[in-house]
Design an enzyme around this catalytic site. Structure first.
Site, PDB file in Angstrom:
ATOM      1  N   CYS A 345       0.827  -1.207   0.000  1.00  0.00           N
ATOM      2  CA  CYS A 345       0.000   0.000   0.000  1.00  0.00           C
ATOM      3  C   CYS A 345       0.863   1.260   0.000  1.00  0.00           C
ATOM      4  O   CYS A 345       0.942   1.983   1.000  1.00  0.00           O
ATOM      5  CB  CYS A 345      -0.928  -0.028   1.201  1.00  0.00           C
ATOM      6  SG  CYS A 345      -1.956  -1.503   1.149  1.00  0.00           S
ATOM      7  N   GLU A 346       1.559   1.470  -1.084  1.00  0.00           N
ATOM      8  CA  GLU A 346       2.381   2.660  -1.317  1.00  0.00           C
ATOM      9  C   GLU A 346       2.380   2.898  -2.821  1.00  0.00           C
ATOM     10  O   GLU A 346       2.558   1.945  -3.591  1.00  0.00           O
ATOM     11  CB  GLU A 346       3.850   2.420  -0.910  1.00  0.00           C
ATOM     12  CG  GLU A 346       4.109   2.159   0.538  1.00  0.00           C
ATOM     13  CD  GLU A 346       4.054   3.401   1.416  1.00  0.00           C
ATOM     14  OE1 GLU A 346       4.076   4.527   0.872  1.00  0.00           O
ATOM     15  OE2 GLU A 346       3.982   3.225   2.636  1.00  0.00           O
TER      16      GLU A 346
END
Ligand code: PLP
Length: 426
Positions: A345-346
């Site tokens: 989640c980046e």
């Protein structure tokens, strides 16, 4: 050249199919080729054949015990930057008198460990470090062999995050302070100057910066010897770049680098040390991954892989280029354009943007190329993703040389303090 090639439509590592390895160990997984490691080591060594240098492989590039043991058998020494790497090198069978210790922040414990191991030299990077090393060696009744890492203030013309030889970098002793520090070594009782050291950066694609730096170092050797310091060896560091398949500048061949070094040294009577890392390991490894989904966004088509930035950080950290090769050879010349991304989640969990590729589908295996150096060693468990396995191939054999970390081991490393073990409020 490496040993990852198609055979009858399947990508092999030497004589082992990557499909077979994926079936045996799952994905993602790092795969290393013994023959490629050995070839790169020999090509580099042979580039200096008459000079017989000591090649201290930079352990930080890939510190797996199997990689180190493979290189140890070829006669490699090691360049280490921590007590942990020192222990790894010794454990893999690299003789202590072929180990040099680099780095700007060595601790007392690390100095003690290295002194009792009996390493070849400390590459000292500051006066403060020198003072501490003298005190630690004195405590142990020993004398520490030192080389000063000098900062020649040349532009390596590489990525800013891997440039180390400019005056503004944290590495090395400023040119203006070199005389004073060698004078200090001579005055101290428990350190002894044995050489001089320089390392200006990594992934250099031109010879010119090396040439400038080495010319300055050669002048310095003459100067220091004239001042009475016994400079027996010079350590020219690592840094020679490798082709990443990005179509950008092709790095010089080791033979050309070797010829340049011999010319730069002239008749300087000095033992030579090199510290190559990337050149040996970079193209000797791939990261084997699987396409989880193809996702059509508004503006982009994404190939979502099971590997992520925590497994391979180079693209997020250095905008590094890695090639992608389907394990099953495409039977079509058609292409599509993808952004290759991982599940973390980046937004920076992106391996490549707008990359042309044969059409891909879910479940397909891919090899992410040039993942032998600065890859597995930089991995983390971000997003509670366990460390992936490492596999070594040798001819028609392969072995898991680091097991996939289990979730139990990963989460089990945490503990809950006693005060949280009492009853909760509701
Ligand atoms: C990282 C490093 C190396 C190896 O650099 P490569 O570009 O991988 O060859 C050598 N010496 C020192 C001091 C380093 O920090």
């Amino acid at each position: 050249m490496d040993h990852f090639v198609y055979r009858d439509g399947i990508l092999f590592a030497e004589d082992v199919s990557l499909e077979a390895i994926a079936a045996a160990v799952g994905t993602p997984a790092y795969i290393y080729s013994t023959a490629t490691l050995e070839r790169h080591f020999r090509v580099f060594r042979d580039a200096f054949a008459p000079l017989k240098p000591l090649i201290c492989y930079a352990v930080k590039a890939n510190s797996n015990q199997a990689v180190l043991a493979t290189l140890a058998r070829l006669g490699a020494g090691a360049d280490v930057v921590s007590g942990g790497e020192l222990m790894r090198a010794v454990k893999a069978g690299i003789p202590s008198d072929k180990i040099v210790f680099s780095g700007v922040g060595k601790t007392t414990d690390e100095m003690r460990q290295a002194l009792s191991t009996g390493i070849k030299q400390f590459n000292v990077e500051s006066e403060a470090e020198l003072d501490l090393l003298d005190a630690v060696a004195g405590d142990m009744g020993l004398t520490a062999p030192v080389s000063v890492r000098v900062n020649p203030d040349v532009d390596a013309k590489t990525h800013a995050k891997i440039s180390t030889g400019k005056a503004e970098n944290k590495f090395g002793v400023a040119w203006s302070a070199v005389d004073r520090i060698y004078g200090k070594i001579a005055a101290l009782d428990h350190v002894e100057a044995v050489g001089i050291d320089v390392h200006i950066g990594s992934q250099l694609t031109e010879l010119e910066p090396f040439k400038q730096a080495f010319a300055k170092v050669v002048d310095l050797v003459h100067h220091l010897r004239a001042a009475g310091h016994a400079i027996q060896h010079i350590d020219l560091g690592g840094g020679l770049g490798i082709p990443y398949g990005d179509g950008k500048a092709t790095p010089p061949a080791p033979a050309h680098y070797g010829a340049m070094v011999q010319e730069a040294l002239g008749d300087l009577d000095c033992d030579l040390i090199f510290e190559p890392g990337r050149l040996i390991a970079g193209n000797a490894g791939i990261l084997l991954t699987k396409v989880l989904f193809i996702k059509d966004g508004e503006a982009r088509r994404f190939a979502i892989l099971d590997a992520a930035m925590n497994d391979l950080m180079r693209p997020a950290m250095y905008d590094a280029y890695h090639g992608f090769t389907p394990v099953i050879e495409p039977q079509t010349t058609a292409t599509e354009t993808y952004d290759f991304v991982g599940p973390v989640c980046e937004s920076s969990d992106t391996f490549a943007t707008q990359r042309t590729s044969p059409p891909l589908g879910a479940g397909q295996l891919l090899a992410i190329r040039s993942a032998g150096a600065y890859s597995a060693v930089m991995s983390s468990t971000y997003n509670t993703r366990p460390l992936v396995p490492e596999v070594m191939v040798n001819g028609d054999q392969f072995a898991v040389v680091r097991e996939r970390q289990t979730l139990e081991a990963l989460i089990g490393a945490d503990t809950i303090p006693d005060w949280l073990n009492s009853k909760s409020e509701d």
